[in-house]
Design an enzyme around this catalytic site. Sequence first.
Site, PDB file in Angstrom:
ATOM      1  N   TYR A  69      -2.020 -37.393   8.113  1.00 53.05           N
ATOM      2  CA  TYR A  69      -1.188 -38.591   7.962  1.00 53.05           C
ATOM      3  C   TYR A  69      -1.292 -39.504   9.185  1.00 53.05           C
ATOM      4  CZ  TYR A  69       0.677 -37.266   3.495  1.00 53.05           C
ATOM      5  OH  TYR A  69       0.782 -36.978   2.157  1.00 53.05           O
ATOM      6  N   HIS A 121       6.661 -43.588  -4.218  1.00 58.52           N
ATOM      7  CA  HIS A 121       6.177 -42.424  -3.472  1.00 58.52           C
ATOM      8  C   HIS A 121       6.496 -42.484  -1.988  1.00 58.52           C
ATOM      9  CE1 HIS A 121       2.987 -42.090  -6.896  1.00 58.52           C
ATOM     10  NE2 HIS A 121       4.171 -41.617  -7.272  1.00 58.52           N
ATOM     11  N   CYS A 129      12.687 -35.246   8.611  1.00 54.83           N
ATOM     12  CA  CYS A 129      12.582 -33.838   8.981  1.00 54.83           C
ATOM     13  C   CYS A 129      12.336 -32.975   7.750  1.00 54.83           C
ATOM     14  CB  CYS A 129      13.886 -33.391   9.664  1.00 54.83           C
ATOM     15  SG  CYS A 129      13.913 -31.631  10.017  1.00 54.83           S
TER      16      CYS A 129
HETATM   17  C1  BV8 Z   1       6.923 -34.760  -9.918  1.00 55.26           C
HETATM   18  C2  BV8 Z   1       2.307 -39.973  -1.778  1.00 55.26           C
HETATM   19  C3  BV8 Z   1       8.592 -33.327 -10.769  1.00 55.26           C
HETATM   20  C4  BV8 Z   1       1.662 -39.024  -0.846  1.00 55.26           C
HETATM   21  C5  BV8 Z   1       1.541 -39.439  -4.047  1.00 55.26           C
HETATM   22  C6  BV8 Z   1       1.305 -29.368 -12.290  1.00 55.26           C
HETATM   23  C7  BV8 Z   1       2.023 -28.812 -11.241  1.00 55.26           C
HETATM   24  C8  BV8 Z   1       2.880 -29.577 -10.451  1.00 55.26           C
HETATM   25  C9  BV8 Z   1       3.040 -30.938 -10.719  1.00 55.26           C
HETATM   26  C10 BV8 Z   1       2.320 -31.451 -11.778  1.00 55.26           C
HETATM   27  C11 BV8 Z   1       1.463 -30.710 -12.558  1.00 55.26           C
HETATM   28  N1  BV8 Z   1       0.914 -31.508 -13.486  1.00 55.26           N
HETATM   29  C12 BV8 Z   1       1.403 -32.766 -13.333  1.00 55.26           C
HETATM   30  C13 BV8 Z   1       2.266 -32.732 -12.311  1.00 55.26           C
HETATM   31  C14 BV8 Z   1       3.029 -33.842 -11.805  1.00 55.26           C
HETATM   32  C15 BV8 Z   1       2.287 -34.431 -10.606  1.00 55.26           C
HETATM   33  C16 BV8 Z   1       1.062 -35.149 -11.112  1.00 55.26           C
HETATM   34  O1  BV8 Z   1       1.160 -36.248 -11.625  1.00 55.26           O
HETATM   35  N2  BV8 Z   1      -0.121 -34.546 -10.966  1.00 55.26           N
HETATM   36  C17 BV8 Z   1      -1.295 -35.165 -11.554  1.00 55.26           C
HETATM   37  C18 BV8 Z   1      -2.087 -35.908 -10.511  1.00 55.26           C
HETATM   38  C19 BV8 Z   1      -2.089 -34.078 -12.238  1.00 55.26           C
HETATM   39  N3  BV8 Z   1       3.238 -35.368 -10.091  1.00 55.26           N
HETATM   40  C20 BV8 Z   1       4.099 -34.954  -9.154  1.00 55.26           C
HETATM   41  O2  BV8 Z   1       4.080 -33.866  -8.630  1.00 55.26           O
HETATM   42  C21 BV8 Z   1       5.185 -35.976  -8.823  1.00 55.26           C
HETATM   43  N4  BV8 Z   1       6.440 -35.304  -8.809  1.00 55.26           N
HETATM   44  O3  BV8 Z   1       6.371 -34.820 -10.983  1.00 55.26           O
HETATM   45  O4  BV8 Z   1       8.127 -34.112  -9.700  1.00 55.26           O
HETATM   46  C22 BV8 Z   1       7.988 -31.963 -10.575  1.00 55.26           C
HETATM   47  C23 BV8 Z   1       8.528 -31.154  -9.594  1.00 55.26           C
HETATM   48  C24 BV8 Z   1       7.998 -29.866  -9.452  1.00 55.26           C
HETATM   49  C25 BV8 Z   1       6.926 -29.410 -10.257  1.00 55.26           C
HETATM   50  C26 BV8 Z   1       6.381 -30.263 -11.210  1.00 55.26           C
HETATM   51  C27 BV8 Z   1       6.899 -31.553 -11.384  1.00 55.26           C
HETATM   52  C28 BV8 Z   1       4.927 -36.577  -7.463  1.00 55.26           C
HETATM   53  C29 BV8 Z   1       3.762 -37.529  -7.556  1.00 55.26           C
HETATM   54  C30 BV8 Z   1       3.635 -38.304  -6.236  1.00 55.26           C
HETATM   55  C31 BV8 Z   1       2.605 -37.664  -5.369  1.00 55.26           C
HETATM   56  N5  BV8 Z   1       2.412 -38.475  -4.149  1.00 55.26           N
HETATM   57  N6  BV8 Z   1       1.446 -40.174  -2.924  1.00 55.26           N
HETATM   58  C32 BV8 Z   1       0.482 -39.666  -0.167  1.00 55.26           C
HETATM   59  O5  BV8 Z   1       0.102 -40.811  -0.477  1.00 55.26           O
HETATM   60  O6  BV8 Z   1      -0.063 -38.971   0.689  1.00 55.26           O
HETATM   61  S1  BV8 Z   1       0.577 -39.841  -5.381  1.00 55.26           S
HETATM   62  C33 BV8 Z   1      -0.904 -40.501  -4.931  1.00 55.26           C
HETATM   63  O7  BV8 Z   1      -1.507 -40.821  -6.173  1.00 55.26           O
HETATM   64  C34 BV8 Z   1      -0.854 -41.830  -4.188  1.00 55.26           C
HETATM   65  O8  BV8 Z   1       0.427 -42.270  -3.843  1.00 55.26           O
HETATM   66  C35 BV8 Z   1      -1.383 -42.823  -5.206  1.00 55.26           C
HETATM   67  O9  BV8 Z   1      -0.750 -44.014  -5.128  1.00 55.26           O
HETATM   68  C36 BV8 Z   1      -1.046 -42.117  -6.446  1.00 55.26           C
HETATM   69  C37 BV8 Z   1      -1.671 -42.567  -7.678  1.00 55.26           C
HETATM   70  O10 BV8 Z   1      -3.032 -42.745  -7.433  1.00 55.26           O
HETATM   71  P1  BV8 Z   1      -3.554 -44.242  -7.635  1.00 55.26           P
HETATM   72  O11 BV8 Z   1      -2.619 -45.163  -6.941  1.00 55.26           O
HETATM   73  O12 BV8 Z   1      -3.766 -44.463  -9.079  1.00 55.26           O
HETATM   74  O13 BV8 Z   1      -4.871 -44.216  -6.796  1.00 55.26           O
HETATM   75  P2  BV8 Z   1      -6.263 -43.620  -7.268  1.00 55.26           P
HETATM   76  O14 BV8 Z   1      -7.107 -43.498  -6.045  1.00 55.26           O
HETATM   77  O15 BV8 Z   1      -6.043 -42.432  -8.147  1.00 55.26           O
HETATM   78  O16 BV8 Z   1      -6.871 -44.760  -8.218  1.00 55.26           O
HETATM   79  C38 BV8 Z   1      -7.186 -46.014  -7.673  1.00 55.26           C
HETATM   80  C39 BV8 Z   1      -7.540 -46.893  -8.832  1.00 55.26           C
HETATM   81  O17 BV8 Z   1      -7.810 -48.195  -8.321  1.00 55.26           O
HETATM   82  C40 BV8 Z   1      -8.799 -46.453  -9.574  1.00 55.26           C
HETATM   83  O18 BV8 Z   1      -8.566 -46.531 -10.970  1.00 55.26           O
HETATM   84  C41 BV8 Z   1      -9.845 -47.484  -9.159  1.00 55.26           C
HETATM   85  O19 BV8 Z   1     -10.738 -47.770 -10.216  1.00 55.26           O
HETATM   86  C42 BV8 Z   1      -8.980 -48.691  -8.912  1.00 55.26           C
HETATM   87  N7  BV8 Z   1      -9.521 -49.680  -7.973  1.00 55.26           N
HETATM   88  C43 BV8 Z   1     -10.438 -49.496  -6.984  1.00 55.26           C
HETATM   89  N8  BV8 Z   1     -10.641 -50.688  -6.351  1.00 55.26           N
HETATM   90  C44 BV8 Z   1      -9.841 -51.602  -6.957  1.00 55.26           C
HETATM   91  C45 BV8 Z   1      -9.132 -50.977  -7.989  1.00 55.26           C
HETATM   92  N9  BV8 Z   1      -8.263 -51.612  -8.779  1.00 55.26           N
HETATM   93  C46 BV8 Z   1      -8.087 -52.926  -8.548  1.00 55.26           C
HETATM   94  N10 BV8 Z   1      -8.719 -53.608  -7.572  1.00 55.26           N
HETATM   95  C47 BV8 Z   1      -9.608 -52.979  -6.769  1.00 55.26           C
HETATM   96  N11 BV8 Z   1     -10.248 -53.676  -5.806  1.00 55.26           N
HETATM   97 ZN    ZN Z   2      16.037 -31.761  11.166  1.00 59.90          ZN
END
Ligand code: BV8
Ligand code: ZN
Length: 247
Positions: A69, A121, A129
Site C-alpha cells: 500500500y 471501497h 487501526c
Molecule cells: C463483500 C479496495 C460481504 C482495496 C477492493 C468468495 C469469498 C469471499 C468473498 C467473495 C467470494 N465471491 C465473491 C465474493 C465477494 C467479493 C468479490 O466480489 N470477489 C470477486 C472479485 C470474485 N467481494 C468482497 O469481498 C466485498 N465484500 O462482499 O462483503 C462478504 C463478507 C465475507 C465473505 C463474503 C462476502 C469487498 C469488495 C471490495 C474489495 N476491495 N478495493 C484495494 O484497492 O486495495 S476491490 C478492487 O476491485 C478495487 O477497488 C477496484 O476498484 C475493484 C473493482 O475493480 P475495477 O475497478 O473494475 O478494476 P479492474 O482493474 O478490475 O478493471 C478495470 C476496468 O477498466 C477494465 O474493465 C478495463 O478494461 C477498464 N479500463 C482500462 N482502461 C480504461 C478502462 N476503462 C475506461 N477508460 C480507460 N482508459
Molecule cells: Zn488501535
Amino acid sequence: MNVEFPPDLLLRLKSANHVAVLTGAGTSAESGVPTFRDAQTGLWAKYDPQELATPQAFRHNPALVWDWYTWRRSLVAKAKPNAGHFALAQMSSYVPEFTLITQNVDGLHQQAGSLDVIELHGNIMHTKCFNCGRPVDEYQGTGESPPRCPYCDGLLRPDVVWFGENLTEYALSRAFLAARDCDIFLSIGTSSVTLPAASLPVEAMELGTSTVEINPDRTPLTPHMTYVLAGPSGVLLPKLIHATWPD
Ligand code: BV8
Ligand code: ZN
C-alpha cells in the site's frame, strides 16, 4: 477519435432528473494509476492484488501488505485527475441530481471537484487501526512496518475495504438507493466482477432504467447494457458531455 453517440442516449442524458455513475479503476488509468487487475510492475509483479487486499494476507504478512500500500500510495500521490474525472465533475452541474459512486480508493474524483463522492471501497490515503478500528491519520514513522496504533498499540492498516470485508452500510445503502432512483446509470471503467459494486448497474437494469457502459473492453455486463461506448473514459466522457450539452 471521431465519435457518434446514439441520439436517444443524448436525449435521455439531457432530460434525466437523476444521473447515477459507478466508476472503477479504468477511470484512473489515464492518470497513470494501474488498474486493479493490470499486471503489477516491479517487485509486485509476482503478487495477485486480490490475494494481497485481504485481512488474511495482512495477518499473515502485515509488513508485505503495508509495503504494497505504501507503494500504491506513492503512485496515487503523483497522479492527477484526467479529463474523464473533470468531465464527471462538470456533468454534475448540468443535471438536477447526480450521484457519483466509485470503487476507486485514489481520491481523484474529489481532486477533480466532484462533491459527495460515495467511496464504496474506502480511500488508500486514510489509515486506521487493524485492532481497534480507530482512524489514525497521524502516526510517527517509527521505522516499524506497519506502524503501531497510538491508542492500543495494534497494527495500522489502510482504511480500505478488503475482499471478504463488508462495505460500510452507509455507502452501500446510498449507492443502492441511487441505482434504484436514477433515470440513467453509467458504469465507467470497471470490469464489473467485484461484488456488491457490480450489482448496482444490474439493480438499475432490472427496473428498466437505461444503462451505459464506457470501457475499451467488454465486461460480463456488456451484453445487458442499453448503450455500450467502447473507448477510454478520458476521451469519451468529455465528448459525451459536449454532445449532450453543446452550448
Ligand atoms: C463483500 C479496495 C460481504 C482495496 C477492493 C468468495 C469469498 C469471499 C468473498 C467473495 C467470494 N465471491 C465473491 C465474493 C465477494 C467479493 C468479490 O466480489 N470477489 C470477486 C472479485 C470474485 N467481494 C468482497 O469481498 C466485498 N465484500 O462482499 O462483503 C462478504 C463478507 C465475507 C465473505 C463474503 C462476502 C469487498 C469488495 C471490495 C474489495 N476491495 N478495493 C484495494 O484497492 O486495495 S476491490 C478492487 O476491485 C478495487 O477497488 C477496484 O476498484 C475493484 C473493482 O475493480 P475495477 O475497478 O473494475 O478494476 P479492474 O482493474 O478490475 O478493471 C478495470 C476496468 O477498466 C477494465 O474493465 C478495463 O478494461 C477498464 N479500463 C482500462 N482502461 C480504461 C478502462 N476503462 C475506461 N477508460 C480507460 N482508459
Ligand atoms: Zn488501535
